[in-house]
Write a protein that holds these residues in place. Sequence first.
Motif, PDB file in Angstrom:
ATOM      1  N   SER A  75      30.841  54.041  37.445  1.00  0.00           N
ATOM      2  CA  SER A  75      31.332  52.660  37.346  1.00  0.00           C
ATOM      3  C   SER A  75      32.812  52.619  37.733  1.00  0.00           C
ATOM      4  CB  SER A  75      31.159  52.112  35.918  1.00  0.00           C
ATOM      5  OG  SER A  75      31.916  52.877  34.993  1.00  0.00           O
ATOM      6  N   ALA A 129      36.167  49.906  37.465  1.00  0.00           N
ATOM      7  CA  ALA A 129      36.686  48.673  36.864  1.00  0.00           C
ATOM      8  C   ALA A 129      38.117  48.458  37.338  1.00  0.00           C
ATOM      9  CB  ALA A 129      36.639  48.750  35.343  1.00  0.00           C
ATOM     10  N   PRO A 169      41.443  46.282  36.309  1.00  0.00           N
ATOM     11  CA  PRO A 169      42.042  45.376  35.313  1.00  0.00           C
ATOM     12  C   PRO A 169      42.739  44.206  36.001  1.00  0.00           C
ATOM     13  CG  PRO A 169      43.355  47.372  35.549  1.00  0.00           C
ATOM     14  CD  PRO A 169      42.121  47.591  36.366  1.00  0.00           C
ATOM     15  N   PHE A 180      41.292  40.446  31.228  1.00  0.00           N
ATOM     16  CA  PHE A 180      40.031  40.548  31.945  1.00  0.00           C
ATOM     17  C   PHE A 180      40.058  41.770  32.859  1.00  0.00           C
ATOM     18  CE2 PHE A 180      40.081  36.087  30.807  1.00  0.00           C
ATOM     19  CZ  PHE A 180      38.745  35.809  30.521  1.00  0.00           C
ATOM     20  N   SER A 181      38.864  42.261  33.135  1.00  0.00           N
ATOM     21  CA  SER A 181      38.705  43.297  34.152  1.00  0.00           C
ATOM     22  C   SER A 181      37.318  43.129  34.769  1.00  0.00           C
ATOM     23  CB  SER A 181      38.863  44.700  33.564  1.00  0.00           C
ATOM     24  OG  SER A 181      37.870  44.951  32.580  1.00  0.00           O
ATOM     25  N   VAL A 182      37.224  43.358  36.054  1.00  0.00           N
ATOM     26  CA  VAL A 182      35.956  43.290  36.773  1.00  0.00           C
ATOM     27  C   VAL A 182      35.659  44.661  37.349  1.00  0.00           C
ATOM     28  CG1 VAL A 182      36.192  40.845  37.327  1.00  0.00           C
ATOM     29  CG2 VAL A 182      37.084  42.557  38.905  1.00  0.00           C
ATOM     30  N   THR A 200      30.352  44.201  36.562  1.00  0.00           N
ATOM     31  CA  THR A 200      30.709  44.078  35.152  1.00  0.00           C
ATOM     32  C   THR A 200      31.897  43.136  35.013  1.00  0.00           C
ATOM     33  OG1 THR A 200      32.202  45.984  35.231  1.00  0.00           O
ATOM     34  CG2 THR A 200      29.897  46.410  34.632  1.00  0.00           C
ATOM     35  N   LEU A 201      31.955  42.454  33.898  1.00  0.00           N
ATOM     36  CA  LEU A 201      33.081  41.610  33.534  1.00  0.00           C
ATOM     37  C   LEU A 201      33.362  41.848  32.058  1.00  0.00           C
ATOM     38  CD1 LEU A 201      35.147  39.366  34.141  1.00  0.00           C
ATOM     39  CD2 LEU A 201      33.375  37.716  33.477  1.00  0.00           C
ATOM     40  N   SER A 202      34.586  42.292  31.759  1.00  0.00           N
ATOM     41  CA  SER A 202      34.947  42.573  30.367  1.00  0.00           C
ATOM     42  C   SER A 202      36.214  41.809  30.024  1.00  0.00           C
ATOM     43  CB  SER A 202      35.168  44.079  30.152  1.00  0.00           C
ATOM     44  OG  SER A 202      36.231  44.547  30.953  1.00  0.00           O
ATOM     45  N   THR A 203      36.334  41.458  28.774  1.00  0.00           N
ATOM     46  CA  THR A 203      37.517  40.741  28.310  1.00  0.00           C
ATOM     47  C   THR A 203      37.815  41.131  26.879  1.00  0.00           C
ATOM     48  OG1 THR A 203      38.495  38.563  28.003  1.00  0.00           O
ATOM     49  CG2 THR A 203      36.171  38.776  27.471  1.00  0.00           C
ATOM     50  N   GLU A 204      39.043  40.932  26.493  1.00  0.00           N
ATOM     51  CA  GLU A 204      39.469  41.191  25.130  1.00  0.00           C
ATOM     52  C   GLU A 204      39.151  39.964  24.284  1.00  0.00           C
ATOM     53  OE1 GLU A 204      43.664  42.085  22.739  1.00  0.00           O
ATOM     54  OE2 GLU A 204      43.654  41.575  24.868  1.00  0.00           O
TER      55      GLU A 204
END
Length: 399
Positions: A89, A91, A93, A258-260, A276-280
């Motif tokens: 993977s 990512a 930021p 955010f990070s993709v 993927t998409l992640s966030t705090e």
Amino acid sequence: MLRTLLLAAAALPVVVTAAAAAETEPLRWADVAAAIDRDPRFASSRAASVAARAGIDVASAVPNPEIEATLGRGKAREGDATRNEWDLSVAVPLEWLARRGPRIAAARAETAAADAESAALRREVALELRRLYVDAAYQQSLAATLALTEEQVATLATLIGRRVQSGEARPVEVPRIEIELERVRGERLQSEAERDVALAQLSSWLARTVRRVEPPAPTPIPPSLGTETHPRIRAAEAQLEAARAEVAAARRERVPAFSVGAFYASELDRSAAGVTLSTELPLWNWNGPQLARAKARADGRAAAAEAARRELAGAAAQLRSACERSTADAERHAGRIVPRAEESARTLERSFELGEANLIDVIDARRVLLEARRAALASARQRELDCGTSYIVSGQEIP
């Protein structure tokens, strides 16, 4: 080889003569001012400015992508099939997009503050060197004045000795003038020792041998003493800008990070790929304490900048007033007091030669003249310190 050695031997006296001439040349203020930029303290402040400037590049840097890889051995739930499984993977930021601007602004403000601090330190170094230079010139002039006074008293002692031998003066006058001569000689020796100490201090600061200094020309009163561009004010304003940038950065910290990314998985019974998409998730902390601290620091920096502005404005007025007072005092001593003391001493000595004045009056007149000359030198020294400080503090070149 022999020819090279002969040429070097022929050139050696020229080099030695040039070095000796350089040591006997009187040191001028222009020479001292040219050495300010070579002072090690100023060099250290320049290094701090370079380090702060590198902080802009650090704040401008784009963060690297994050790569994660896993490797394992998979076994089917049914049957004996096994194989290697792996996941990969990547990512990227994205929080830096919102926070990069305030960070760069803060780094630039810190660079401006470091540059201003370096400029302020340069003026402090210039003030210290100016003081050492003026002190050395004063001690040198005072030693010369005492040497001249000793010579004049010695001449008077010789005259009295001849008059005693011829019966024109009383023998008691000989020890009186000898005591006066010893007193002046002792002051001259002490003054020469203080002169040598002042020259040694100046030599150590300049990292060169200084045997004589050229007395500075009278420094005129500066035309103006503006302080708005003073490094201390510029440093305080830059620190205020850095604190405001920290407030903006603290506000941006409230924006969720955010990070993709993308991934690929190869397993025993399937392969998968996707994004993927992640966030705090800011459930417990919305960066409130950090923001309050940054605001308080900004308020403190604003007050410090205003205090520096008022302090320097008051100091400028005081410096100009001190320069005007010391200039008037030096002119009064040089133009009025010393000429009158010299005329009084000459008149009494002529009267003494004619037998119309006694030795005590002549000695008193000589002492008054010496004190007048000493006070004139002291007032000239104070003028150079006060007016020179006014020029240096205001960022102007001393004429």
